[in-house]
Design a protein around this motif. Structure first.
Motif, PDB file in Angstrom:
ATOM      1  N   MET A   1       0.842  -1.178   0.000  1.00 57.80           N
ATOM      2  CA  MET A   1       0.000   0.000   0.000  1.00 57.80           C
ATOM      3  C   MET A   1       0.892   1.249   0.000  1.00 57.80           C
ATOM      4  O   MET A   1       1.821   1.345   0.780  1.00 57.80           O
ATOM      5  N   ARG A   2       0.568   2.193  -0.868  1.00 60.18           N
ATOM      6  CA  ARG A   2       1.328   3.447  -0.909  1.00 60.18           C
ATOM      7  C   ARG A   2       0.685   4.441   0.055  1.00 60.18           C
ATOM      8  O   ARG A   2      -0.531   4.583   0.098  1.00 60.18           O
ATOM      9  N   PHE A   3       1.533   5.133   0.825  1.00 59.40           N
ATOM     10  CA  PHE A   3       1.052   6.139   1.752  1.00 59.40           C
ATOM     11  C   PHE A   3       2.178   7.120   2.021  1.00 59.40           C
ATOM     12  O   PHE A   3       3.310   6.921   1.605  1.00 59.40           O
ATOM     13  N   ARG A  19       6.901   5.991   3.591  1.00 65.36           N
ATOM     14  CA  ARG A  19       6.225   5.760   2.309  1.00 65.36           C
ATOM     15  C   ARG A  19       5.957   4.278   2.067  1.00 65.36           C
ATOM     16  O   ARG A  19       5.122   3.925   1.252  1.00 65.36           O
ATOM     17  N   THR A  20       6.727   3.431   2.728  1.00 69.55           N
ATOM     18  CA  THR A  20       6.558   1.981   2.573  1.00 69.55           C
ATOM     19  C   THR A  20       6.650   1.337   3.946  1.00 69.55           C
ATOM     20  O   THR A  20       7.012   1.978   4.917  1.00 69.55           O
ATOM     21  N   LEU A  23       1.920  -0.025   7.594  1.00 67.94           N
ATOM     22  CA  LEU A  23       1.174   1.212   7.761  1.00 67.94           C
ATOM     23  C   LEU A  23       0.895   1.512   9.234  1.00 67.94           C
ATOM     24  O   LEU A  23       1.034   2.653   9.673  1.00 67.94           O
ATOM     25  N   HIS A  24       0.528   0.500  10.009  1.00 67.96           N
ATOM     26  CA  HIS A  24       0.169   0.742  11.408  1.00 67.96           C
ATOM     27  C   HIS A  24       1.356   1.288  12.204  1.00 67.96           C
ATOM     28  O   HIS A  24       1.194   2.139  13.068  1.00 67.96           O
TER      29      HIS A  24
END
Length: 137
Positions: A1-3, A19-20, A23-24
């Motif tokens: 997932m990109r963030f 960015r990688t 996520l949590h």
């Protein structure tokens, strides 16, 4: 997932762009308010707290990779703190305040002081230098 989000590395005194990775872990680091929650530690020795400590609106950091247009809104517009009206507060608080500060002037509460300190990071936009680009591991 990109963030994309940033946290502040207390050891390096620098922004860390996430960015990688998990996520949590990046979100926990981003939401860790110093003095309220303990820092997030990473396997590479970083001590991470909310990115707002160094840059509360990291548009320059995000635009650095030129992935496309960056749309951001700075919603922090805090009015200057004003002391409460006369007669509010208790006598023991005034005496304790005088003991610790040397004067009877009212002061903002701890939570408000901490949030204002974090919001100060949005004034410079890009006040911290960028180090790394991975989530804490």
């Amino acid at each position: 997932m990109r963030f994309f989000c940033v946290s502040s590395d207390l050891n390096a005194r620098a922004l860390v762009a996430h960015r990688t990775g998990p996520l949590h872990q990046a979100i926990f680091a981003r939401l860790t308010i110093p003095g309220v929650f303990p820092p997030v530690t990473s396997s590479d020795g970083r001590l991470l707290v909310d990115g707002g400590v160094l840059d509360n609106l990291p548009v320059e950091t995000m635009a650095r990779d030129a992935e496309g247009p960056v749309i951001a809104v700075d919603v922090i517009h805090a009015a200057p703190w004003r002391p409460p009206s006369k007669g509010s507060g208790s006598r023991w608080r005034a005496e304790a305040r005088s003991l610790f500060t040397g004067g009877p002037a009212p002061l903002p509460q701890l939570a408000e002081t901490m949030l204002r300190a974090l919001a100060a990071g949005s004034r410079g936009h890009g006040g911290g230098r960028l180090t790394g680009s991975s989530a804490p591991g």
